[in-house]
Design a protein around this motif. Sequence first.
Motif, PDB file in Angstrom:
ATOM      1  N   TRP A 150       0.949  -1.440  -0.244  1.00 57.94           N
ATOM      2  CA  TRP A 150       0.058  -0.354   0.155  1.00 57.94           C
ATOM      3  C   TRP A 150       1.109   1.010   0.125  1.00 57.94           C
ATOM      4  O   TRP A 150       1.032   2.378  -1.147  1.00 57.94           O
ATOM      5  CB  TRP A 150      -0.919   0.198   1.352  1.00 57.94           C
ATOM      6  N   GLN A 154       1.977   4.956  -2.711  1.00 58.23           N
ATOM      7  CA  GLN A 154       1.154   6.117  -2.493  1.00 58.23           C
ATOM      8  C   GLN A 154       1.936   7.697  -3.174  1.00 58.23           C
ATOM      9  O   GLN A 154       3.067   6.552  -2.810  1.00 58.23           O
ATOM     10  CB  GLN A 154       0.753   6.620  -1.070  1.00 58.23           C
ATOM     11  N   ASP A 155       1.700   8.142  -3.354  1.00 57.06           N
ATOM     12  CA  ASP A 155       2.857   9.901  -3.239  1.00 57.06           C
ATOM     13  C   ASP A 155       2.653  10.371  -2.038  1.00 57.06           C
ATOM     14  O   ASP A 155       2.394  10.646  -1.734  1.00 57.06           O
ATOM     15  CB  ASP A 155       2.049  10.819  -4.799  1.00 57.06           C
ATOM     16  N   LEU A 156       4.218   9.751  -1.899  1.00 62.10           N
ATOM     17  CA  LEU A 156       4.211   9.717  -0.441  1.00 62.10           C
ATOM     18  C   LEU A 156       5.471  10.986   0.135  1.00 62.10           C
ATOM     19  O   LEU A 156       5.993  11.921   0.716  1.00 62.10           O
ATOM     20  CB  LEU A 156       4.777   9.030   0.465  1.00 62.10           C
ATOM     21  N   VAL A 225      -0.685  10.325   6.284  1.00 64.46           N
ATOM     22  CA  VAL A 225      -0.303   9.242   5.941  1.00 64.46           C
ATOM     23  C   VAL A 225      -0.470   8.335   7.419  1.00 64.46           C
ATOM     24  O   VAL A 225       0.416   8.555   8.050  1.00 64.46           O
ATOM     25  CB  VAL A 225       0.308   8.554   4.667  1.00 64.46           C
ATOM     26  N   LYS A 251      -4.688   9.526   4.225  1.00 59.11           N
ATOM     27  CA  LYS A 251      -4.650   8.742   4.063  1.00 59.11           C
ATOM     28  C   LYS A 251      -4.698   7.441   5.295  1.00 59.11           C
ATOM     29  O   LYS A 251      -3.949   8.056   5.502  1.00 59.11           O
ATOM     30  CB  LYS A 251      -4.593   8.359   2.672  1.00 59.11           C
ATOM     31  N   SER A 288      -8.315   0.534   4.147  1.00 58.57           N
ATOM     32  CA  SER A 288      -7.487   1.784   3.802  1.00 58.57           C
ATOM     33  C   SER A 288      -8.814   3.168   3.480  1.00 58.57           C
ATOM     34  O   SER A 288      -9.858   2.542   3.570  1.00 58.57           O
ATOM     35  CB  SER A 288      -7.028   1.639   3.008  1.00 58.57           C
TER      36      SER A 288
END
Length: 294
Positions: A150, A154-156, A225, A251, A288
Amino acid sequence: MSWIQIKLDTTPDHSESVEDLLLECGALAVTFLDGCDQPLYEPDLGTTPLWNNLRIIGLFTADADMDAVIAHLNETIPGSYQAHRVEIVEDKDWEREWMTHFHPMQFGERLWVCPSWKEVPDANAVNLMLDPGLAFGTGTHPTTALCLKWLDAQDLAGKQVIDYGCGSGILAIGALLLGAEHALGVDTDPQALEASRDNAERNKIASGRLHVCYPKDTPDTMADVMVANILAGPLMSLAETLASHTKPGGKLALSGILSEQAEDVLAAYEPWFEMDPVTEMDGWVRLSGVRRNN
Ligand SMILES: C[S@@+](CC[C@H](N)C(=O)[O-])C[C@H]1O[C@@H](n2cnc3c(N)ncnc32)[C@H](O)[C@@H]1O
């Protein structure tokens, strides 16, 4: 040097007396194993449940007289086991033996977790170097794997992450290597906090990018996040806490949940999060969602 082990299939009511007798006969170690496939999850506080069908293994030096041990067992506690087997255990370099079971593993597209004694399969990938230690979290367990996949998706970049129940720090460090700006690891276990700090250092994470703390010391911040791999019971109790530390639009990923527990955990989080469809792996699920504006 070789060893001898005796395996006895028995029931929990005989566990203590059989253990005592094996130790009295010179066993160096006595181990209890599940005699059939009966997982024990989340025992109540203060309880140590055993499986209904129990296998007890007694380890002895090679010169032990196992006929005498069995005769003594039959005489002292008749009917205490259903079946037994005696085996020679060849000596191995036990310290290195477990190392053969850990291999580099890929999670999603970019992220690999590699033990330090193995060659990195892809030098251009995001490589998290991690050796098994006392704290939970190497990527071999489906609950961790679900979170790592996961995170990889994601764009972290530039994000603030909280890893609640950080264990080895694998998720927090993975998030940082994938581009997050800062991660906070929270855990009740002091060994987990220490392991997370050590693993971050091994992965050359700059000291200001990862902070770790006990739940009671969690700073009053909100993350972009939030990831938490604990167990269904604690996750349900923590719903409001995790919501209060997640930014609106932030998120959330939750793991450590058995498929049959998914509905209850979803219900606990729905007041604060718009939840996604469930993802399953080997009987475990990942939940999620996105934090609502409330
Ligand atoms: C299953 S391990 C997960 C470790 C790692 N994050 C991973 O994904 O592999 C769960 C961790 O949560 C911690 N934990 C259990 N209850 C907790 C709670 N109420 N608050 C914070 N941490 C908790 C445990 O000490 C343990 O390190």
